[in-house]
Each structure stands twice: as structure tokens, then as C-alpha cells.
Design an enzyme around this catalytic site. Structure first.
Site, PDB file in Angstrom:
ATOM      1  N   ARG A 163      34.446  35.577  24.539  1.00  9.43           N
ATOM      2  CA  ARG A 163      34.930  34.324  25.299  1.00  9.43           C
ATOM      3  C   ARG A 163      36.336  33.939  25.270  1.00  9.43           C
ATOM      4  O   ARG A 163      36.865  32.704  25.384  1.00  9.43           O
ATOM      5  CB  ARG A 163      34.098  32.996  24.801  1.00  9.43           C
ATOM      6  CG  ARG A 163      32.440  33.413  24.897  1.00  9.43           C
ATOM      7  CD  ARG A 163      32.218  33.271  26.509  1.00  9.43           C
ATOM      8  NE  ARG A 163      30.626  33.735  26.569  1.00  9.43           N
ATOM      9  CZ  ARG A 163      30.414  35.099  26.525  1.00  9.43           C
ATOM     10  NH1 ARG A 163      30.993  36.022  26.783  1.00  9.43           N
ATOM     11  NH2 ARG A 163      28.953  35.215  26.494  1.00  9.43           N
ATOM     12  N   SER A 188      26.140  27.051  27.782  1.00  8.54           N
ATOM     13  CA  SER A 188      26.071  26.962  25.934  1.00  8.54           C
ATOM     14  C   SER A 188      27.567  26.284  25.721  1.00  8.54           C
ATOM     15  O   SER A 188      28.792  26.526  26.200  1.00  8.54           O
ATOM     16  CB  SER A 188      26.135  28.262  25.559  1.00  8.54           C
ATOM     17  OG  SER A 188      25.021  29.202  25.398  1.00  8.54           O
ATOM     18  N   GLU A 191      32.710  26.243  23.044  1.00 10.28           N
ATOM     19  CA  GLU A 191      32.869  27.460  24.230  1.00 10.28           C
ATOM     20  C   GLU A 191      33.736  26.619  25.338  1.00 10.28           C
ATOM     21  O   GLU A 191      34.157  26.954  26.295  1.00 10.28           O
ATOM     22  CB  GLU A 191      31.815  28.141  24.729  1.00 10.28           C
ATOM     23  CG  GLU A 191      31.733  29.296  25.631  1.00 10.28           C
ATOM     24  CD  GLU A 191      30.462  29.987  25.826  1.00 10.28           C
ATOM     25  OE1 GLU A 191      29.734  30.270  24.753  1.00 10.28           O
ATOM     26  OE2 GLU A 191      30.153  30.037  27.102  1.00 10.28           O
TER      27      GLU A 191
HETATM   28  C1  LIG Z   1      23.888  26.329  33.818  1.00 16.53           C
HETATM   29  C2  LIG Z   1      25.182  27.336  33.114  1.00 16.53           C
HETATM   30  C3  LIG Z   1      25.047  28.419  32.491  1.00 16.53           C
HETATM   31  C4  LIG Z   1      26.000  29.014  32.108  1.00 16.53           C
HETATM   32  N1  LIG Z   1      25.838  30.303  31.397  1.00 16.53           N
HETATM   33  C5  LIG Z   1      26.659  31.079  31.095  1.00 16.53           C
HETATM   34  C6  LIG Z   1      26.750  32.291  30.617  1.00 16.53           C
HETATM   35  O1  LIG Z   1      25.669  32.894  30.565  1.00 16.53           O
HETATM   36  N2  LIG Z   1      27.822  32.890  30.087  1.00 16.53           N
HETATM   37  C7  LIG Z   1      29.075  32.420  29.935  1.00 16.53           C
HETATM   38  O2  LIG Z   1      30.115  33.098  29.619  1.00 16.53           O
HETATM   39  N3  LIG Z   1      29.208  31.283  30.552  1.00 16.53           N
HETATM   40  C8  LIG Z   1      28.290  30.557  31.136  1.00 16.53           C
HETATM   41  N4  LIG Z   1      28.408  29.342  31.559  1.00 16.53           N
HETATM   42  C9  LIG Z   1      29.853  28.518  31.451  1.00 16.53           C
HETATM   43  C10 LIG Z   1      30.824  28.871  32.621  1.00 16.53           C
HETATM   44  O3  LIG Z   1      29.863  29.284  33.954  1.00 16.53           O
HETATM   45  C11 LIG Z   1      31.633  30.155  32.422  1.00 16.53           C
HETATM   46  O4  LIG Z   1      32.477  29.877  31.434  1.00 16.53           O
HETATM   47  C12 LIG Z   1      32.542  30.520  33.688  1.00 16.53           C
HETATM   48  O5  LIG Z   1      33.316  31.676  33.462  1.00 16.53           O
HETATM   49  C13 LIG Z   1      33.478  29.268  34.063  1.00 16.53           C
HETATM   50  O6  LIG Z   1      34.039  29.451  35.329  1.00 16.53           O
HETATM   51  P1  LIG Z   1      34.501  28.403  36.119  1.00 16.53           P
HETATM   52  O7  LIG Z   1      35.152  28.921  37.410  1.00 16.53           O
HETATM   53  O8  LIG Z   1      33.542  27.219  36.323  1.00 16.53           O
HETATM   54  O9  LIG Z   1      35.874  27.713  35.217  1.00 16.53           O
HETATM   55  P2  LIG Z   1      36.216  26.233  34.913  1.00 16.53           P
HETATM   56  O10 LIG Z   1      35.122  25.641  33.958  1.00 16.53           O
HETATM   57  O11 LIG Z   1      36.540  25.495  35.995  1.00 16.53           O
HETATM   58  O12 LIG Z   1      37.262  26.533  34.110  1.00 16.53           O
HETATM   59  C14 LIG Z   1      37.274  27.207  32.690  1.00 16.53           C
HETATM   60  C15 LIG Z   1      38.721  27.360  32.018  1.00 16.53           C
HETATM   61  O13 LIG Z   1      39.178  28.468  32.946  1.00 16.53           O
HETATM   62  C16 LIG Z   1      40.592  28.075  33.612  1.00 16.53           C
HETATM   63  N5  LIG Z   1      40.496  28.554  34.642  1.00 16.53           N
HETATM   64  C17 LIG Z   1      39.733  28.717  36.033  1.00 16.53           C
HETATM   65  N6  LIG Z   1      40.232  29.243  36.790  1.00 16.53           N
HETATM   66  C18 LIG Z   1      41.341  29.952  36.436  1.00 16.53           C
HETATM   67  C19 LIG Z   1      42.483  30.724  37.010  1.00 16.53           C
HETATM   68  N7  LIG Z   1      42.284  31.310  38.349  1.00 16.53           N
HETATM   69  N8  LIG Z   1      43.313  31.153  36.208  1.00 16.53           N
HETATM   70  C20 LIG Z   1      43.453  31.040  35.039  1.00 16.53           C
HETATM   71  N9  LIG Z   1      42.559  29.941  34.298  1.00 16.53           N
HETATM   72  C21 LIG Z   1      41.783  29.765  35.149  1.00 16.53           C
HETATM   73  C22 LIG Z   1      40.323  26.683  33.457  1.00 16.53           C
HETATM   74  O14 LIG Z   1      41.786  25.996  33.607  1.00 16.53           O
HETATM   75  C23 LIG Z   1      39.780  26.281  32.335  1.00 16.53           C
HETATM   76  O15 LIG Z   1      40.699  26.192  31.218  1.00 16.53           O
HETATM   77  C24 LIG Z   1      27.513  28.661  32.079  1.00 16.53           C
HETATM   78  C25 LIG Z   1      27.499  27.326  32.671  1.00 16.53           C
HETATM   79  C26 LIG Z   1      26.543  26.559  33.231  1.00 16.53           C
HETATM   80  C27 LIG Z   1      26.759  25.286  33.887  1.00 16.53           C
END
Ligand SMILES: Cc1cc2nc3c(=O)[nH]c(=O)nc-3n(C[C@H](O)[C@H](O)[C@H](O)COP(=O)(O)OP(=O)(O)OC[C@H]3O[C@@H](n4cnc5c(N)ncnc54)[C@H](O)[C@@H]3O)c2cc1C
Length: 317
Positions: free
Chosen positions: A186, A235, A305
Site C-alpha cells: 500500500r 479496509s 490505509e
Molecule cells: C468498497 C471498497 C473496497 C476496496 N477494496 C480495496 C482492495 O481490495 N484493495 C485496495 O488496495 N484498496 C481497496 N479499496 C480502497 C481504494 O479503492 C484504493 O486505495 C484505490 O486505489 C484508491 O483509488 P482512488 O482513485 O479512489 O484514489 P483516491 O481515494 O481518490 O486517492 C487516494 C490517494 O491517491 C492519490 N492519487 C489519486 N490519483 C493520483 C494520481 N493520478 N497521481 C498521484 N496521486 C494520486 C490521492 O491524492 C490520494 O492521496 C477499497 C475501497 C472501497 C470503497
């Protein structure tokens, strides 16, 4: 949106400098509409960039005008403060949210950081690409997945990534190989203030039917074990070495713990739910209560996380 005023308003000069480079800024944008937990106050400014040139322009103007920039993916791993975000919140769209096949046998793809992983996985299904099952079940964008080295039961982002094209604060564009990003559980080492614009991903050979079956079985299992009826960020905590955060939280008797409309899920103790109308403060209080209780009972420090975003300066625990 709670009536908060911007502590550091986005100045007219900065908005005009962005507009002159083709980037339109929307003031006082309600971020709760974009965050999975459905909480969070306003962004001083909100913009969508549609090309690498626009992203470079934002990073140049931001450095010149001392403008904080926060890049938002799909908001699925963020707790946005009730006070909102000072400066500019940026979303990647247009050419930075597209997926392009780079060679005849589709071994390599170029994917915009704003591209949604769910679409990537369904496209893999359709075209019979294998290897991208590492993204199955993750509701984020590719940029968020790289930043988090996201992964579920079928692998982690690092396994599919070749390299990432990144725009540094100030506007320089650089390509980092997957090794240079030093991705681990992560985490990913991106330079401070940098934004992933797009990345090259590799697919693998192998039996597409077996791939489809693996993903289907995996997603069905997740659906059965995760509380998906209410908003969460998945998580909340990383698993500590050799253990599971969910196991520790459950053993501490915290399943069902509720504060306001924020609740530790009964179905999966590492999920914190917004039952409807929770504030970001409620959610943060629950998260910190979980950390405190697990530490008191088992001596384990649970590491978040989920990222806290925005202005928490006036927050009361
Ligand atoms: C129901 C559910 C289930 C999930 N299951 C998992 C799982 O199984 N495994 C897992 O790892 N995660 C899981 N997640 C968490 C999440 O989906 C992941 O961490 C995902 O990678 C976040 O992506 P996002 O685009 O939504 O990022 P955001 O939540 O919008 O941002 C997260 C971070 O990434 C940064 N970021 C976003 N885009 C960029 C970019 N282009 N350049 C630089 N930084 C950037 C943001 O500034 C922030 O710091 C889950 C979430 C939910 C709601």
C-alpha cells in the site's frame, strides 16, 4: 457544506492564470459528491484536466503561485475533512482517462491515471487480456491504485505496472520505472506534489477463460464478505505484520461500535460505514477510537490505509 469559509482562498490572479492555460476552475465545489464516504466540505477550487499539456500547465501555475494542489482519483480511499480542501482539487479526465493498446498482441497498454479500474477489468474480460486481475474489486482509478499500490486477493498494482509518466510540481514530466517507484504494501515513492498522468501496464498470456473464472469467483467471495450496503473506503487499516487488522478490531469488541452515524461494520471489522449523515469528524473519531482500543488491548499500532485529505486544522478529537 457546513458554511466553512476558505482560509486561503484561491486568488483571482491564480484562477485567471489557470484559465489562460485552458483550465477552468469551479469555486467552492462540494467534495462530498466525489468522496466514497459521502462526507467532506468544499474545495476552494475544482478543475478537471483533459490532457498532459493541461496537467503540466496546472503544475507550472501552482508552483509559480504557491497554490496547493490535491489530486483526486475516485475518492475511494479518502477521508475529506468537513472543512474541505484549501487550494485546488484536480481530477484527470479526457486523454488522461483513456486506455490505449500499444502493440498487436495487446501485451502492453497505455492507460490514463484517471481511468477506472472496474472498466479496465471489464475491458480485460471482453478482450481476453490476462494479468490485470490484480485490479479486480478495487473501485479506484489507476492513479489512485499506483499511489496506493492497491491490491486485493489477486495481486497488487506493482505486478501489472511497467512505468508511470508523472508530472512534477513545477511542470517537469518524468517517467519512473516500476523499480524506481519502490512500491510495497500500500505504498509507492512518488516525489512530493507529483501527479501520475498515465502509465504503461503489461498483460500476460494465458487462458482468458480461466482468467474470467478467477475474477468471477473472487468478486463473488468479496461480495459475500464485505459490507457494501453503506458507504465506506474498504479496509481502513493496513494489516500489521503476521496478523489482520480486522481480526484485532473484532477481538477488541469493536464490531458495531457507533458514534453519530459512523459505525464499525458488523460484517467486516476493518470497514467503517457511513450509515447516512455521518460527518468526517464522526468517522475520524471512530477510526482513532479503533486505533486506541486495539493499542490498549494488544499493544499493536494500527496504521491507516485510508488517507486524510483537506484542512483538519480546526478538528477536535
Ligand atoms: C468498497 C471498497 C473496497 C476496496 N477494496 C480495496 C482492495 O481490495 N484493495 C485496495 O488496495 N484498496 C481497496 N479499496 C480502497 C481504494 O479503492 C484504493 O486505495 C484505490 O486505489 C484508491 O483509488 P482512488 O482513485 O479512489 O484514489 P483516491 O481515494 O481518490 O486517492 C487516494 C490517494 O491517491 C492519490 N492519487 C489519486 N490519483 C493520483 C494520481 N493520478 N497521481 C498521484 N496521486 C494520486 C490521492 O491524492 C490520494 O492521496 C477499497 C475501497 C472501497 C470503497
Amino acid at each position: 457544506m457546513g458554511g466553512y469559509r476558505s482560509a486561503v482562498p484561491l486568488s483571482r490572479a491564480t484562477s485567471e492564470a489557470l484559465a489562460a492555460r485552458g483550465v477552468a476552475v469551479e469555486p467552492d465545489f462540494d467534495l462530498s459528491t466525489r468522496a466514497w464516504w459521502r462526507v467532506g466540505g468544499p474545495a476552494d477550487g475544482f478543475a478537471t484536466v483533459s490532457s498532459l499539456d493541461e496537467l503540466v500547465a496546472v503544475q507550472e501555475v501552482a508552483a509559480a503561485h504557491d497554490l496547493p494542489v490535491f489530486v483526486l482519483g475516485n475518492g475511494s480511499n479518502l477521508l475529506v475533512s468537513d472543512a474541505g480542501v484549501r487550494g485546488l482539487v484536480l481530477v484527470l479526465g479526457g486523454a488522461l482517462a483513456e486506455c490505449e493498446v500499444l502493440d498487436d498482441d495487446a501485451r502492453e497498454l497505455r492507460v490514463g491515471a484517471g481511468f477506472k479500474l472496474t472498466v479496465l477489468v471489464s475491458r480485460s474480460h471482453r478482450h481476453g487480456w490476462t494479468g490485470l486481475e490484480v485490479f479486480a474489486g478495487i473501485p479506484g482509478t489507476l492513479g489512485g491504485a499506483i499511489r496506493m499500490n492497491a491490491g486485493a486477493g489477486l495481486g497488487e498494482t506493482v505486478e501489472a505496472l511497467v512505468d508511470a509518466e508523472v508530472v512534477l510540481r513545477g511542470g517537469e514530466v518524468r517517467t519512473f520505472t516500476v523499480d524506481e517507484l519502490r512500491m510495497s504494501y500500500r505504498t509507492c515513492h512518488l516525489p512530493e506534489g507529483s501527479i501520475v498522468a498515465r502509465a504503461r501496464l503489461k498483460t500476460r498470456g494465458g487462458d482468458p477463460d480461466a482468467f474470467r473464472e478467477r475474477v468471477k469467483t473472487f468478486l463473488e467471495r468479496r461480495k459475500a464478505t464485505q459490507p457494501l450496503k453503506f458507504p465506506s473506503c474498504g479496509s481502513t487499516f493496513r494489516n500489521p505484520p503476521g496478523d489482520y487488522a480486522g481480526r484485532l478490531i473484532e477481538a477488541a469488541g469493536l464490531k458495531g461500535y457507533t458514534l453519530g452515524q459512523a459505525q464499525v461494520a458488523e460484517k467486516h471489522a476493518n470497514f467503517v460505514l457511513n450509515l447516512g449523515g455521518a460527518t468526517a469528524s464522526d468517522l475520524r473519531r471512530v477510526i482513532e477510537h479503533m486505533q486506541r482500543t486495539v493499542h490498549e488491548q494488544f499493544g499493536v499500532e494500527l496504521e491507516r490505509e485510508v488517507h486524510y485529505a483537506g484542512d483538519w486544522s480546526g478538528w477536535q478529537p
